[in-house]
Write a protein that holds these residues in place. Structure first.
Motif, PDB file in Angstrom:
ATOM      1  N   PHE A 124       0.842  -1.207   0.000  1.00  0.00           N
ATOM      2  CA  PHE A 124       0.000   0.000   0.000  1.00  0.00           C
ATOM      3  C   PHE A 124       0.874   1.253   0.000  1.00  0.00           C
ATOM      4  N   VAL A 125       1.908   1.270   0.828  1.00  0.00           N
ATOM      5  CA  VAL A 125       2.811   2.432   0.913  1.00  0.00           C
ATOM      6  C   VAL A 125       3.505   2.671  -0.424  1.00  0.00           C
ATOM      7  N   GLN A 126       3.972   1.588  -1.052  1.00  0.00           N
ATOM      8  CA  GLN A 126       4.673   1.714  -2.335  1.00  0.00           C
ATOM      9  C   GLN A 126       3.751   2.221  -3.432  1.00  0.00           C
ATOM     10  N   GLU A 263     -18.941   2.262  14.153  1.00  0.00           N
ATOM     11  CA  GLU A 263     -19.339   3.575  14.650  1.00  0.00           C
ATOM     12  C   GLU A 263     -18.244   4.610  14.396  1.00  0.00           C
ATOM     13  N   ILE A 264     -16.976   4.228  14.630  1.00  0.00           N
ATOM     14  CA  ILE A 264     -15.849   5.144  14.372  1.00  0.00           C
ATOM     15  C   ILE A 264     -15.831   5.548  12.895  1.00  0.00           C
ATOM     16  N   ALA A 265     -15.998   4.556  12.019  1.00  0.00           N
ATOM     17  CA  ALA A 265     -15.993   4.825  10.581  1.00  0.00           C
ATOM     18  C   ALA A 265     -17.168   5.714  10.180  1.00  0.00           C
ATOM     19  N   LYS A 266     -18.325   5.450  10.755  1.00  0.00           N
ATOM     20  CA  LYS A 266     -19.520   6.226  10.415  1.00  0.00           C
ATOM     21  C   LYS A 266     -19.388   7.674  10.860  1.00  0.00           C
ATOM     22  N   VAL A 267     -18.921   7.885  12.094  1.00  0.00           N
ATOM     23  CA  VAL A 267     -18.791   9.245  12.626  1.00  0.00           C
ATOM     24  C   VAL A 267     -17.810  10.065  11.807  1.00  0.00           C
ATOM     25  N   THR A 268     -16.722   9.462  11.375  1.00  0.00           N
ATOM     26  CA  THR A 268     -15.658  10.195  10.666  1.00  0.00           C
ATOM     27  C   THR A 268     -15.823  10.152   9.149  1.00  0.00           C
ATOM     28  N   LYS A 269     -16.992   9.606   8.678  1.00  0.00           N
ATOM     29  CA  LYS A 269     -17.290   9.522   7.233  1.00  0.00           C
ATOM     30  C   LYS A 269     -16.318   8.601   6.499  1.00  0.00           C
ATOM     31  N   GLY A 270     -15.879   7.577   7.214  1.00  0.00           N
ATOM     32  CA  GLY A 270     -15.003   6.578   6.613  1.00  0.00           C
ATOM     33  C   GLY A 270     -15.776   5.318   6.260  1.00  0.00           C
ATOM     34  N   LYS A 271     -15.127   4.162   6.421  1.00  0.00           N
ATOM     35  CA  LYS A 271     -15.750   2.897   6.064  1.00  0.00           C
ATOM     36  C   LYS A 271     -15.136   1.782   6.892  1.00  0.00           C
ATOM     37  N   TYR A 272     -15.957   0.792   7.242  1.00  0.00           N
ATOM     38  CA  TYR A 272     -15.469  -0.353   8.020  1.00  0.00           C
ATOM     39  C   TYR A 272     -15.281  -1.562   7.115  1.00  0.00           C
ATOM     40  N   PHE A 273     -14.199  -2.308   7.370  1.00  0.00           N
ATOM     41  CA  PHE A 273     -13.912  -3.526   6.613  1.00  0.00           C
ATOM     42  C   PHE A 273     -13.616  -4.667   7.585  1.00  0.00           C
ATOM     43  N   ARG A 274     -13.864  -5.884   7.130  1.00  0.00           N
ATOM     44  CA  ARG A 274     -13.517  -7.063   7.919  1.00  0.00           C
ATOM     45  C   ARG A 274     -12.604  -7.957   7.078  1.00  0.00           C
ATOM     46  N   ALA A 275     -11.420  -8.233   7.619  1.00  0.00           N
ATOM     47  CA  ALA A 275     -10.439  -9.060   6.915  1.00  0.00           C
ATOM     48  C   ALA A 275     -10.325 -10.398   7.626  1.00  0.00           C
ATOM     49  N   THR A 276     -10.828 -11.452   7.009  1.00  0.00           N
ATOM     50  CA  THR A 276     -10.806 -12.775   7.622  1.00  0.00           C
ATOM     51  C   THR A 276      -9.688 -13.668   7.091  1.00  0.00           C
ATOM     52  N   ASN A 277      -8.977 -13.211   6.048  1.00  0.00           N
ATOM     53  CA  ASN A 277      -7.843 -13.979   5.516  1.00  0.00           C
ATOM     54  C   ASN A 277      -6.901 -13.037   4.772  1.00  0.00           C
ATOM     55  N   ASN A 278      -5.785 -13.589   4.324  1.00  0.00           N
ATOM     56  CA  ASN A 278      -4.770 -12.764   3.660  1.00  0.00           C
ATOM     57  C   ASN A 278      -5.311 -12.082   2.418  1.00  0.00           C
ATOM     58  N   LYS A 279      -6.064 -12.822   1.609  1.00  0.00           N
ATOM     59  CA  LYS A 279      -6.576 -12.266   0.360  1.00  0.00           C
ATOM     60  C   LYS A 279      -7.542 -11.126   0.624  1.00  0.00           C
ATOM     61  N   LYS A 280      -8.409 -11.301   1.618  1.00  0.00           N
ATOM     62  CA  LYS A 280      -9.376 -10.259   1.943  1.00  0.00           C
ATOM     63  C   LYS A 280      -8.684  -9.007   2.454  1.00  0.00           C
ATOM     64  N   LEU A 281      -7.632  -9.194   3.255  1.00  0.00           N
ATOM     65  CA  LEU A 281      -6.869  -8.043   3.766  1.00  0.00           C
ATOM     66  C   LEU A 281      -6.243  -7.270   2.615  1.00  0.00           C
ATOM     67  N   GLU A 282      -5.698  -7.990   1.658  1.00  0.00           N
ATOM     68  CA  GLU A 282      -5.098  -7.341   0.482  1.00  0.00           C
ATOM     69  C   GLU A 282      -6.142  -6.578  -0.311  1.00  0.00           C
ATOM     70  N   GLN A 283      -7.328  -7.164  -0.490  1.00  0.00           N
ATOM     71  CA  GLN A 283      -8.403  -6.501  -1.239  1.00  0.00           C
ATOM     72  C   GLN A 283      -8.882  -5.237  -0.531  1.00  0.00           C
ATOM     73  N   ILE A 284      -8.890  -5.257   0.802  1.00  0.00           N
ATOM     74  CA  ILE A 284      -9.325  -4.084   1.569  1.00  0.00           C
ATOM     75  C   ILE A 284      -8.381  -2.913   1.335  1.00  0.00           C
ATOM     76  N   TYR A 285      -7.085  -3.166   1.403  1.00  0.00           N
ATOM     77  CA  TYR A 285      -6.124  -2.085   1.178  1.00  0.00           C
ATOM     78  C   TYR A 285      -6.180  -1.590  -0.263  1.00  0.00           C
ATOM     79  N   GLU A 286      -6.457  -2.492  -1.207  1.00  0.00           N
ATOM     80  CA  GLU A 286      -6.613  -2.073  -2.598  1.00  0.00           C
ATOM     81  C   GLU A 286      -7.836  -1.167  -2.750  1.00  0.00           C
TER      82      GLU A 286
END
Length: 334
Positions: A124-126, A263-286
C-alpha cells in the motif's frame, strides 16, 4: 534521422495506387515511340547494341522514384519528441494505526496476523508515491513509530521493524491509538487527512474513550477507515508464555468489537472492513487505495521535427537529373 516517424496526412498514401497505372502508361507510350523497320534480311549489317538504349528505362525509374518521394512528402512525415511533467496538485496525509498486541501473533492469517499486515501495508505504501504516510502503533498504550513523511523508504523500514516485543502495556487501547493518530494529523494542510485503523480485538485499555477520539477526528476533518482483522470463530493464538519466553499457542475465540469500529468509521465519514484472511486483507487495502485518490496534473510537451523537406529536395534532384539526361545524353533517343 527517420526513427519514430509519424505521418500527419497518411491519407495521401492512397496515391500509391496510381503508380501501377503510371507505369503501364509509360510502357505503352514507350512502345508507341519505337520506330519499326521491316527488311527481308539483316545480313550485311553490323549489329551493335548501344548502352545508351539499355539505360533509357532509367529515366522512367527516376521519375517514378521522384513521384513516390513527393507522395511521402505530402503525407508529411515528422518525428515527435514527447516530454512529460507531472505535478501533484493536492496530496493526502495518511496515518496507519496498527494494533501490535499479543493477539496479532494469531495464525489464522499466514504466517500470522502481524506479518500478513506488514506485507500488505508495505505494498500500500509503495502504491502511494505522492502522499505522506506515518505509522502509529498501539496495544495497551500508543506511540508514534514514524511521523507523516514523504520518504517512503523510512516508512517501509519502520514497517519491516515492527515486532511484538511486550514493550507496550498489554491490552488493546483503540481510543489511545486513534487519538495519537489524530494528534499527528490535526495540523496537516493536506487536501485529505486519513487514518487507517486496524485491530483484532476490542477496546479494553487506555484512558481515552474511542468515541471521544472519533469526535476529535471529525472535528479536524480526518476520515477514518477501520479494519477488523481475524477469522470468524476460533483461531490459533498465544494463550501463555513458557519459561524460556516463547509463546504457547492454543485455540482462542476471535472477539472483534465490530460495532465500535463501524461507529468510528460512520462518525468520521469513513468505512469499516472485515479481513478474515490474507486475500481479503489485500483486497481491503486495494479498495482504500482506490477510494483515496491523489489529484495529479500531467503536462505533456510535444516537439515536432518535419522530415518532408529532404524528401522534396531528393524528388526535385531526381527530376532535375532526369531532365538533364533527357536533354543531353538521351536527346537523340527520346
Amino acid at each position: 534521422m527517420f526513427g519514430n516517424i509519424v505521418f500527419e496526412n497518411p491519407q495521401f498514401f492512397w496515391l500509391f495506387l496510381l503508380l501501377p497505372l503510371v507505369i503501364v502508361w509509360y510502357f505503352w507510350k514507350w512502345n508507341k515511340q519505337q520506330a519499326a523497320l521491316k527488311i527481308s534480311s539483316i545480313k550485311g549489317f553490323k549489329v551493335s547494341s548501344s548502352w545508351l538504349i539499355k539505360l533509357k528505362p532509367l529515366l522512367i525509374v527516376m521519375r517514378l522514384l521522384a513521384l513516390s518521394l513527393i507522395i511521402i512528402a505530402l503525407a508529411r512525415p515528422r518525428t515527435v519528441d514527447v516530454s512529460t511533467r507531472t505535478k501533484t496538485t493536492k496530496g493526502i496525509d495518511i496515518v496507519m494505526t496498527i494494533d501490535v498486541s499479543g493477539s496479532m501473533l494469531s495464525k489464522d492469517l499466514k504466517p500470522n496476523r502481524l506479518e500478513a499486515l506488514k506485507e500488505v501495508a508495505a505494498e500500500f505504501v509503495q502504491g502511494r508515491p505522492n502522499d505522506r504516510i506515518g505509522l502509529v502503533l498501539y496495544a495497551g498504550e500508543s506511540y508514534t513509530k514514524t511521523p507523516i513523511t514523504s520518504d517512503k523508504s523510512i516508512v517501509l523500514s519502520a514497517l519491516k521493524d515492527i515486532q511484538y516485543n511486550g514493550v507496550l502495556e498489554g491490552g488493546t487501547a483503540i481510543g489511545m491509538g486513534l487519538a495519537t493518530s489524530v494528534n499527528r494529523l490535526k495540523d496537516s494542510k493536506a487536501k485529505s487527512k486519513v487514518i487507517i485503523l486496524l485491530t483484532d480485538g476490542s477496546n479494553n485499555a487506555g484512558f481515552i474513550d474511542p468515541t471521544i477520539a472519533s469526535e476529535l477526528a471529525l472535528e479536524y476533518g480526518i476520515k477514518t477507515y477501520t479494519i477488523g482483522l481475524g477469522t470468524n470463530g476460533i483461531a490459533i493464538g498465544p494463550v501463555d508464555i513458557a519459561r524460556d519466553g516463547s509463546f504457547i499457542y492454543g485455540r482462542t475465540k476471535v472477539e472483534i468489537d465490530e460495532e465500535l469500529l463501524k461507529e468510528i468509521a460512520k462518525v468520521t465519514k469513513g468505512k469499516y472492513f472485515r479481513a478474515t484472511n490474507n486475500k481479503k486483507l489485500e483486497q481491503i487495502y486495494e479498495e482504500i487505495n482506490k477510494l483515496e485518490k491523489t489529484d495529479i496534473e500531467e503536462f505533456k510537451f510535444y516537439n515536432y521535427e518535419e522530415k518532408y523537406r529532404i524528401l522534396v529536395l531528393l524528388a526535385g534532384l531526381l527530376l532535375l537529373i532526369e531532365f538533364l539526361l533527357k536533354t543531353t545524353i538521351f536527346r537523340s533517343f527520346i
